[in-house]
Design an enzyme around this catalytic site. Structure first.
Site, PDB file in Angstrom:
ATOM      1  N   ASP A   1       0.841  -1.198   0.000  1.00 54.41           N
ATOM      2  CA  ASP A   1       0.000   0.000   0.000  1.00 54.41           C
ATOM      3  C   ASP A   1       0.879   1.252   0.000  1.00 54.41           C
ATOM      4  O   ASP A   1       1.948   1.261   0.602  1.00 54.41           O
ATOM      5  CB  ASP A   1      -0.924  -0.013   1.237  1.00 54.41           C
ATOM      6  CG  ASP A   1      -2.086   0.947   1.087  1.00 54.41           C
ATOM      7  OD1 ASP A   1      -2.291   1.510  -0.016  1.00 54.41           O
ATOM      8  OD2 ASP A   1      -2.804   1.150   2.087  1.00 54.41           O
TER       9      ASP A   1
ATOM     10  N   ASN B   1      -9.843  -3.398  -7.614  1.00 56.67           N
ATOM     11  CA  ASN B   1      -8.927  -2.446  -8.264  1.00 56.67           C
ATOM     12  C   ASN B   1      -9.280  -2.146  -9.726  1.00 56.67           C
ATOM     13  O   ASN B   1      -8.759  -1.208 -10.309  1.00 56.67           O
ATOM     14  CB  ASN B   1      -7.472  -2.922  -8.184  1.00 56.67           C
ATOM     15  CG  ASN B   1      -6.842  -2.733  -6.821  1.00 56.67           C
ATOM     16  OD1 ASN B   1      -5.944  -3.463  -6.422  1.00 56.67           O
ATOM     17  ND2 ASN B   1      -7.303  -1.753  -6.067  1.00 56.67           N
TER      18      ASN B   1
HETATM   19  C1  FPP Z   1      -1.005  -0.097  -3.696  1.00 49.09           C
HETATM   20  O1  FPP Z   1      -0.678   1.236  -3.745  1.00 49.09           O
HETATM   21  C2  FPP Z   1      -0.460  -0.813  -4.823  1.00 49.09           C
HETATM   22  C3  FPP Z   1      -1.158  -1.463  -5.786  1.00 49.09           C
HETATM   23  C4  FPP Z   1      -2.632  -1.535  -5.830  1.00 49.09           C
HETATM   24  C5  FPP Z   1      -0.463  -2.155  -6.880  1.00 49.09           C
HETATM   25  C6  FPP Z   1       0.675  -2.990  -6.401  1.00 49.09           C
HETATM   26  C7  FPP Z   1       1.411  -3.498  -7.515  1.00 49.09           C
HETATM   27  C8  FPP Z   1       2.738  -3.396  -7.701  1.00 49.09           C
HETATM   28  C9  FPP Z   1       3.719  -2.774  -6.816  1.00 49.09           C
HETATM   29  C10 FPP Z   1       3.249  -3.941  -8.938  1.00 49.09           C
HETATM   30  C11 FPP Z   1       4.200  -5.068  -8.672  1.00 49.09           C
HETATM   31  C12 FPP Z   1       3.556  -6.351  -8.520  1.00 49.09           C
HETATM   32  C13 FPP Z   1       4.002  -7.440  -9.161  1.00 49.09           C
HETATM   33  C14 FPP Z   1       3.365  -8.732  -8.895  1.00 49.09           C
HETATM   34  C15 FPP Z   1       5.109  -7.366 -10.124  1.00 49.09           C
HETATM   35  P1  FPP Z   1      -1.831   2.262  -4.001  1.00 49.09           P
HETATM   36  O2  FPP Z   1      -1.886   2.519  -5.468  1.00 49.09           O
HETATM   37  O3  FPP Z   1      -3.082   1.747  -3.416  1.00 49.09           O
HETATM   38  O4  FPP Z   1      -1.295   3.500  -3.255  1.00 49.09           O
HETATM   39  P2  FPP Z   1      -2.159   4.632  -2.550  1.00 49.09           P
HETATM   40  O5  FPP Z   1      -2.949   3.958  -1.481  1.00 49.09           O
HETATM   41  O6  FPP Z   1      -1.127   5.549  -1.999  1.00 49.09           O
HETATM   42  O7  FPP Z   1      -3.005   5.250  -3.603  1.00 49.09           O
END
Ligand code: FPP
Length: 233
Positions: free
Chosen positions: A15, A63
């Protein structure tokens, strides 16, 4: 840190990629890119420590509600990461497992996942279990529907686990969610019955080996009783 006290299975709720980027004036996609680099570092470190299973919540069934370009960029990163493992000689000893409904995945990515699972299935020493198009409730319902289709009238807890995406894996003893949010967000609802939780404030791209050590150290000091009075399961 005593090795025998380390968890066998650690799960991560990634996160804060977006916030990390926005705080620095970058687009959210840059946070996901940095987050992917962090993930690679942490997975390799876990392998070095002797942890057996790492689960990652990379993309939830919810998502899909994100802007189309963000979703497309995330799948580009997932594909690159999958391809990267495939290109490695003997796949770095990693067994790749998918968690989530494969039916909802883009066709080309789904094919890559199936190939990766097939080619890495014998690397049983270190398992990377990646949740993409994953939701805990969705997983439970898929399991129930599989049971109904199998014609069974009743199943034990052990049998039920066998119908989950995590079949054959031990439950996560430790779940780490970065960014300071203290929520579960539909992650591994059945498997977390006795998990310990750790919520570091740091956004995922800044999570590093030192912070992982701190989380593990904290875990080893906890007194786990599994509903009894002693540490015995
Ligand atoms: C959460 O941060 C992150 C995600 C929903 C995506 C996670 C995916 C990756 C890091 C890509 C790598 C994964 C693999 C399997 C290669 P957020 O976007 O929810 O952040 P925020 O809460 O600050 O908006």
């Amino acid at each position: 840190m005593e090795n025998d006290k380390l968890p066998k299975h650690v799960a991560f709720i990634i996160d804060g990629n977006g916030r990390w980027a926005q705080k620095r004036g970058f687009p959210r996609s840059y946070g996901h890119k940095k987050g992917t680099q962090t993930l690679k570092k942490i997975v390799l470190y876990a392998k070095k420590l002797g942890i057996k299973v790492i689960s990652i919540f990379a993309f939830s069934t919810e998502n899909w509600k994100r802007p189309k370009d963000e979703v497309e960029y995330l799948f580009k990163l997932f594909k690159e990461a999958a391809q990267d493992i495939l290109n490695k000689n003997k796949f770095d000893g990693i067994c790749y497992r998918h968690m989530g409904d494969k039916n909802g995945l883009p066709k080309d990515f789904c094919e890559l996942v199936v190939e990766l699972e097939e080619k890495t299935k014998n690397n049983s020493d270190f398992i990377v279990n990646v949740g993409i198009n994953y939701g805990g409730r969705d997983e439970l319902l898929r399991a129930v529907n599989k049971i109904l289709r199998s014609g069974k009238q009743q199943v034990s807890q052990e049998e039920f686990s066998g119908f989950l995406d995590t079949h054959g894996l031990c439950d996560p003893e430790l779940i780490i969610r970065t960014s300071g949010e203290q929520r579960i967000s539909n992650f591994m609802l059945y498997q977390m019955a006795y998990s310990e939780f750790y919520f570091p404030k740091v956004h995922w791209p800044d999570f590093n080996e030192k912070q992982f050590d701190k989380a593990l150290e904290n875990f080893t000091q906890r007194h786990r009783k599994f509903g009894g009075l002693t540490e015995d399961k």
